[in-house]
Design an enzyme around this catalytic site. Structure first.
Site, PDB file in Angstrom:
ATOM      1  N   LYS A 120      48.417  34.511  55.908  1.00 11.22           N
ATOM      2  CA  LYS A 120      47.379  35.048  55.872  1.00 11.22           C
ATOM      3  C   LYS A 120      45.776  34.966  56.988  1.00 11.22           C
ATOM      4  O   LYS A 120      45.490  34.235  56.192  1.00 11.22           O
ATOM      5  CB  LYS A 120      46.654  34.858  53.877  1.00 11.22           C
ATOM      6  CG  LYS A 120      45.248  35.889  53.848  1.00 11.22           C
ATOM      7  CD  LYS A 120      45.425  35.870  52.148  1.00 11.22           C
ATOM      8  CE  LYS A 120      44.088  36.862  51.316  1.00 11.22           C
ATOM      9  NZ  LYS A 120      42.726  36.436  51.805  1.00 11.22           N
ATOM     10  N   ARG A 141      38.343  48.050  55.263  1.00 12.64           N
ATOM     11  CA  ARG A 141      38.482  48.125  54.271  1.00 12.64           C
ATOM     12  C   ARG A 141      37.356  48.580  52.629  1.00 12.64           C
ATOM     13  O   ARG A 141      37.358  49.871  52.275  1.00 12.64           O
ATOM     14  CB  ARG A 141      38.563  47.437  53.460  1.00 12.64           C
ATOM     15  CG  ARG A 141      39.347  47.067  51.909  1.00 12.64           C
ATOM     16  CD  ARG A 141      39.844  45.369  51.456  1.00 12.64           C
ATOM     17  NE  ARG A 141      40.196  45.766  50.129  1.00 12.64           N
ATOM     18  CZ  ARG A 141      39.512  45.590  49.124  1.00 12.64           C
ATOM     19  NH1 ARG A 141      38.333  45.330  49.393  1.00 12.64           N
ATOM     20  NH2 ARG A 141      40.315  45.839  47.932  1.00 12.64           N
ATOM     21  N   LYS A 316      47.125  29.993  48.289  1.00 12.23           N
ATOM     22  CA  LYS A 316      45.631  29.538  48.856  1.00 12.23           C
ATOM     23  C   LYS A 316      45.899  28.284  49.956  1.00 12.23           C
ATOM     24  O   LYS A 316      46.620  27.722  48.818  1.00 12.23           O
ATOM     25  CB  LYS A 316      44.368  30.073  48.143  1.00 12.23           C
ATOM     26  CG  LYS A 316      43.593  31.560  47.898  1.00 12.23           C
ATOM     27  CD  LYS A 316      43.424  32.112  49.449  1.00 12.23           C
ATOM     28  CE  LYS A 316      43.020  33.712  49.097  1.00 12.23           C
ATOM     29  NZ  LYS A 316      41.108  33.570  49.206  1.00 12.23           N
ATOM     30  N   CYS A 424      12.610  35.037  28.402  1.00 13.26           N
ATOM     31  CA  CYS A 424      11.189  35.579  27.102  1.00 13.26           C
ATOM     32  C   CYS A 424      11.660  34.730  26.162  1.00 13.26           C
ATOM     33  O   CYS A 424      10.725  35.548  25.539  1.00 13.26           O
ATOM     34  CB  CYS A 424      12.216  37.363  26.835  1.00 13.26           C
ATOM     35  SG  CYS A 424      14.335  36.480  25.362  1.00 13.26           S
ATOM     36  N   CYS A 439      21.831  34.445  25.291  1.00 16.57           N
ATOM     37  CA  CYS A 439      20.006  34.896  25.335  1.00 16.57           C
ATOM     38  C   CYS A 439      20.097  36.297  24.444  1.00 16.57           C
ATOM     39  O   CYS A 439      21.209  37.319  24.626  1.00 16.57           O
ATOM     40  CB  CYS A 439      19.195  35.411  26.036  1.00 16.57           C
ATOM     41  SG  CYS A 439      18.133  36.472  25.741  1.00 16.57           S
TER      42      CYS A 439
HETATM   43  S1  IVH Z   1      48.686  42.888  52.191  1.00 15.50           S
HETATM   44  C1  IVH Z   1      48.611  45.339  48.477  1.00 15.50           C
HETATM   45  N1  IVH Z   1      49.738  40.615  54.129  1.00 15.50           N
HETATM   46  O1  IVH Z   1      43.933  39.538  52.772  1.00 15.50           O
HETATM   47  C2  IVH Z   1      48.360  44.549  49.544  1.00 15.50           C
HETATM   48  N2  IVH Z   1      47.651  41.214  53.383  1.00 15.50           N
HETATM   49  O2  IVH Z   1      42.972  39.580  49.684  1.00 15.50           O
HETATM   50  C3  IVH Z   1      47.138  43.881  50.083  1.00 15.50           C
HETATM   51  N3  IVH Z   1      45.131  39.901  54.698  1.00 15.50           N
HETATM   52  O3  IVH Z   1      42.334  42.488  51.741  1.00 15.50           O
HETATM   53  C4  IVH Z   1      47.272  43.805  51.235  1.00 15.50           C
HETATM   54  N4  IVH Z   1      46.581  38.979  56.075  1.00 15.50           N
HETATM   55  O4  IVH Z   1      42.607  41.972  54.662  1.00 15.50           O
HETATM   56  C5  IVH Z   1      48.300  41.568  53.155  1.00 15.50           C
HETATM   57  N5  IVH Z   1      49.783  39.461  55.510  1.00 15.50           N
HETATM   58  C6  IVH Z   1      48.604  39.744  54.650  1.00 15.50           C
HETATM   59  C7  IVH Z   1      47.306  40.352  55.273  1.00 15.50           C
HETATM   60  C8  IVH Z   1      46.621  40.038  54.085  1.00 15.50           C
HETATM   61  C9  IVH Z   1      45.321  39.126  55.487  1.00 15.50           C
HETATM   62  C10 IVH Z   1      43.966  40.186  53.999  1.00 15.50           C
HETATM   63  C11 IVH Z   1      43.039  41.436  54.006  1.00 15.50           C
HETATM   64  C12 IVH Z   1      42.767  41.686  52.516  1.00 15.50           C
HETATM   65  C13 IVH Z   1      43.344  40.929  52.157  1.00 15.50           C
HETATM   66  C14 IVH Z   1      43.816  40.508  50.597  1.00 15.50           C
END
Ligand code: IVH
Length: 698
Positions: A120, A141, A316, A424, A439
Site C-alpha cells: 500500500k 481522488r 496496516k 450550555c 448533553c
Molecule cells: S486499491 C477499490 N491498491 O490506498 C480499491 N489502493 O485506502 C481502491 N493505495 O485511495 C484502491 N496502494 O490511494 C489500492 N496497491 C494499492 C494501493 C492503494 C495505495 C491507496 C489508494 C487508496 C487508498 C485506499
C-alpha cells in the site's frame, strides 16, 4: 495613507505569505504562522483593497473564504466513484475478512480464495483517463466522487505514458503517485537553498509537486506512478488482478514488483512480515499491504459497501509512536451532544506528521477502564501535565497508548469530568445505549447547534465549498445562521439588509462572497441520501441514509410515509427494512416527531431540490421496482449476496410479509413465511425460477 505603488508592493508581499500559509495548512496540515498572524495579514490585505478596489482582481487572495484547497484546479466528476479501503490491523482481522467473504459467497471454509498481495503505497491516488489511446485527463481522488484536474502536471511524470496501445474507447487506469525517498532529501535541500519551506515527508512532497503550477514543461523524473486498478474500460482487460498487473506492464505502466498471488493465507501473512522488514530499504513509503481477491468474477459478486469494496482490505503496519506531554484536556461537544474529551498535546512528530491533539475517548478511558469496566494501562488514569505515548495508525485521529506515572507531578489531580455541559451548562446524562455522556439540550446548546451546522455543510452532506468551521462559528455567534435554511437566505439578506463585507471586514472581498453564494446555489440540488445524512440524525450515518434512500427512492415518499407513520403511531414499516435496526428506528421517530426539528426541516425544504435515489445499476428485469421477501437457504449464494443481487436489479428486500409484497422468494427449508404468503395470496417463486427471472448464471 499608503500610495498606490506602496499598496502594490505590500499586496504582493502579503499575498505570497497568505497563499503559502494556506497551502501549508490546507494541503499539508501544517501551519507556518499562527491563526492570529494569518488573520492580521488578511485584514491588512482587505484594508488595502478597500482603498484600491481596482487591485483586487490582480491578487486573488480574497477569492476564497476559508480557502478551498487548490481551487486553481478544475473539479471533475469521476467516471465511477474512487473507493477507499477498509483497514485491518491484526492477523485475526485478515481471517475475519476471508470468513466474511466466504459467508457472503456461501463458500465452505475449505474452499480457497486466492489473494493478491500489493504494497500500500503512501502517496496519492490518481485516475488517468485515456481516450482512443491518448492521455486525456488526470484526476486526483478528491472526495471519491469529484476530483481535481491535474492533467498538465501528470503529463510531466515520466511513469505516466502519454499514449497507450488501446486505441479505441475510454480506458481509465488508477494507481498511486509517489515521491521517491532517494530524491526527497535532494528536493528539500534545494528548497532550503531557495529559502522556501521544506516538505515534512515524501507524501506531502508528492501532493505538493502534483498540484504545483510549473513553468518548466519538461517530463519530470521526480514523481513516480504505480498502476493498480482499472476504472472504466471499453472491454474486460483481464480475468484476474494478477493478469491485469501484467497487462499494465504491456501497456507501458509500472507496477509494484513486490506484488504476488497467494493461495494460502499463512504464506501471505509470512510475506507481510518479510515486506515489513524490507520497508526501510524501499525507495517509496508504504503504510501497509493491500490484499485483493484475485478472481474478477468473485470481485464482481462481492461488490461494494458504501465506501469500500468487500473484496479488498488494507493490512496496516503497526502504528508509529512518540512520547509527549498533555498540555490540557478539553471537552468537545458533538452534533448529537456527546461530550468527547481531547488531550491537547505539546506538538510532536509521529512518523512525519506533527500531532497536537489525541482522543481520550470517554470518561472511563481517562480513568483507566475499558468499556467493560476492566483495567487498561494497569489502571492508571490520565491527567493534565502527564507524559504519554501517542500513536497514529493511518489517517485516524491519534490515540494514547500509555501514561508514564513516574514522571507525574505529585500535586496533579485526577481529571474531573464535567457533570454539566461546558457550552450550555445543562446537566449531562449517561446514555445507556453506548455509555457516552451526553448533553440533551439539542435545541438550546450552542456547541451542538454549531457542530450540526458544520456537519450540514460538510463534504459528505451538502458539500458547500468555502464554509470552514471558523466561519460557521462566526456566522452563528453573529446571529446570521441559526438553522440550515439560513444558509440559503444569506445572499438575499446580504443584498437587502446588511453588507456582509462591512459586517466582517477582514478577509471578505466581493469575490469571496460571490464564490460563497455560488457554492450555496449549487448545493441546492442534492441527492436524497446526502440530504438525509446532512440532517445529522443520530445513528443515521452514511450507510443508513443509503439504505433508506435505496428503499424509498424518493424523499417525498419517505417523508410522507414517516409523517403519516408518526401520526398513526406506526413504526412497523421502518422495522421491515433490512439494514435498519432498532436504535435507528428510535432516533428517526424521535427526530421526525420533534416539532422544532420538523419546523427547521420544512423551512429548509423551501430551498432545496432533492433528487431521487439513482440506482448504480441499470439492469432492468422482472423484479425491478418489486418488493421481495426471502425465506430459506439458497444454493450457491448467501442471503447477503442474494439481497445485493436483488438491489442491483432495482428490487426492494423486506424482512416481513404483508399485502404490499410482490414475491416471496423460497429457498430450501423455508420457514413459516410460506404459510403466511398462502394466506395473504403473495406469489411464491422458487430459486431456479427466480434465477431465470433475473437471467442469473453462476
Ligand atoms: S486499491 C477499490 N491498491 O490506498 C480499491 N489502493 O485506502 C481502491 N493505495 O485511495 C484502491 N496502494 O490511494 C489500492 N496497491 C494499492 C494501493 C492503494 C495505495 C491507496 C489508494 C487508496 C487508498 C485506499
Amino acid at each position: 495613507m499608503v500610495t498606490k505603488s506602496e499598496a502594490v508592493s505590500k499586496l504582493k508581499e502579503l499575498s505570497d505569505i497568505i497563499t503559502k500559509s494556506r497551502e501549508a495548512y490546507f494541503n499539508f496540515n501544517q501551519s507556518d504562522i499562527t491563526d492570529q498572524e494569518y488573520d492580521q495579514n488578511i485584514s491588512e490585505f482587505a484594508n488595502i483593497i478597500a482603498k484600491y478596489p481596482e487591485l483586487e482582481d490582480e491578487y486573488k487572495v480574497l477569492d476564497q473564504i476559508g480557502a478551498i484547497p487548490n481551487s486553481k484546479f478544475k473539479k471533475v466528476k469521476h467516471l465511477s466513484p474512487m473507493y477507499s479501503l477498509s483497514n485491518a490491523f491484526t492477523n485475526e482481522d485478515i481471517y475475519n475478512f476471508l470468513n466474511q467473504m466466504r459467508s457472503f459467497l456461501d463458500l465452505s471454509g475449505s474452499e480457497q480464495i486466492d489473494l493478491v498481495f500489493e504494497p500500500k503505497i503512501d502517496g496519492l491516488s490518481l485516475s488517468l483517463i485515456y481516450k482512443n489511446g491518448y492521455l486525456f485527463q488526470a484526476l486526483t481522488r478528491g472526495d471519491g466522487q469529484i476530483g481535481e484536474d491535474v492533467t498538465e502536471n501528470a503529463r510531466l511524470i515520466s511513469d505516466v505514458p502519454l499514449s497507450i496501445p488501446v486505441k479505441n474507447g475510454t480506458l481509465e487506469i488508477r494507481g498511486e503517485v509517489y515521491f521517491p525517498n532517494s530524491t526527497f532529501s535532494e528536493l528539500n535541500d534545494e528548497l532550503k537553498i531557495k529559502g522556501r519551506k521544506t516538505f515534512s515527508n515524501p507524501r506531502n512532497a508528492a501532493s505538493g509537486t502534483l498540484r504545483q503550477f510549473k513553468s518548466n514543461k519538461n517530463r519530470n523524473t521526480n514523481l513516480c506512478f504505480f498502476a493498480y486498478s482499472v476504472g472504466n474500460a471499453p472491454y474486460r482487460l483481464a480475468d484476474s488482478q494478477a493478469m491485469l498487473l501484467k497487462i499494465f506492464n504491456d501497456l507501458g505502466f509500472k507496477t509494484n514488483n513486490l506484488s504476488k498471488v497467494f493461495t494460502s493465507v499463512e504464506k501471505l501473512l509470512q510475506y507481510y512480515e518479510e515486506v515489513f522488514s524490507l520497508r526501510p530499504e524501499l525507495d517509496y513509503d508504504i503504510d501497509g499491504i493491500v490484499y485483493k481477491v484475485n478472481d474478477f468474477r468473485l470481485q464482481e459478486r462481492l461488490g461494494f459497501r458504501s465506501s469500500s469494496p468487500r473484496w479488498a482490505i488494507a493490512h496496516k503496519f503497526p502504528a508509529e509512536m512518540s512520547i509527549t506531554v498533555i498540555e490540557d484536556i478539553e471537552i468537545q461537544i458533538g452534533r448529537t451532544g456527546t461530550l468527547s474529551p481531547v488531550a491537547k498535546l505539546k506538538p510532536v512528530n509521529i512518523g512525519g506528521v506533527v500531532v497536537s491533539s489525541a482522543t481520550l475517548h470517554n470518561k472511563d478511558f481517562i480513568k483507566g477502564l475499558d468499556n467493560k469496566g476492566n483495567k487498561i494501562r494497569g489502571g492508571a488514569d490520565i491527567r493534565k501535565g502527564d507524559w504519554v505515548t501517542v500513536y497514529r495508525a493511518g489517517d485516524v485521529i491519534p490515540k494514547i497508548k500509555d501514561v508514564d506515572i513516574s514522571k507525574r507531578n505529585q500535586i496533579s489531580k485526577p481529571f474531573a469530568f464535567p457533570d454539566h455541559c461546558p457550552s450550555c451548562n445543562t446537566k449531562v446524562k449517561i446514555d445507556e445505549s453506548d455509555s457516552a455522556i451526553r448533553c440533551h439540550n439539542s435545541q438550546g446548546c450552542d456547541a451542538q447547534i454549531i457542530a450540526g451546522l458544520k456537519h450540514f455543510v460538510s463534504k459528505k452532506a451538502f458539500n458547500i465549498d468555502g464554509l470552514g468551521g471558523r466561519i460557521i462559528e462566526e456566522f452563528y455567534q453573529k446571529d446570521l445562521i441559526q438553522q440550515p435554511g439560513d444558509f440559503f437566505r444569506l445572499e438575499s439578506k446580504s443584498k437587502h439588509a446588511l453588507n456582509l463585507i462591512e459586517f466582517f471586514g477582514k478577509g471578505w472581498g466581493k469575490k469571496s462572497l460571490k464564490n460563497l453564494f455560488n457554492s450555496i446555489e449549487k448545493a441546492r440540488l442534492i441527492k436524497f441520501e446526502r440530504f438525509l445524512f446532512s440532517l445529522g440524525i443520530r445513528h443515521i450515518g452514511e450507510n443508513a441514509s443509503q439504505v433508506l434512500a435505496t428503499y424509498f427512492d424518493s424523499w417525498d415518499v419517505f417523508y410522507n410515509k414517516i409523517k403519516c407513520g408518526i401520526s398513526k403511531n406506526d413504526k412497523q414499516f421502518l422495522f421491515e427494512i433490512e439494514g435498519i435496526g432498532q436504535l435507528m428506528v428510535a432516533s428517526l421517530v424521535e427526530f421526525f416527531s420533534d416539532f422544532k426539528e420538523r419546523e427547521k426541516l420544512d423551512d429548509l425544504l423551501n430551498y432545496v431540490k432533492i433528487e431521487n435515489f439513482i440506482k448504480s445499476s441499470k439492469i432492468e428485469t422482472a423484479i425491478t421496482n418489486k418488493k421481495l421477501v426471502l425465506t430459506g437457504t439458497f444454493k450457491g449464494f448467501s442471503r447477503a449476496e442474494l439481497k445485493s443481487i436483488c438491489e442491483r436489479h432495482g428490487a426492494k428486500v423486506l424482512t416481513a410479509l404483508s399485502n404490499n409484497v410482490d414475491f416471496l422468494v423460497v429457498g430450501q427449508s423455508p420457514g413459516s413465511k410460506v404459510k403466511k404468503a398462502d394466506q395473504l395470496g403473495v406469489k411464491q417463486i422458487f430459486e431456479e425460477e427466480f434465477k431465470a427471472l433475473i437471467d442469473y448464471s453462476l
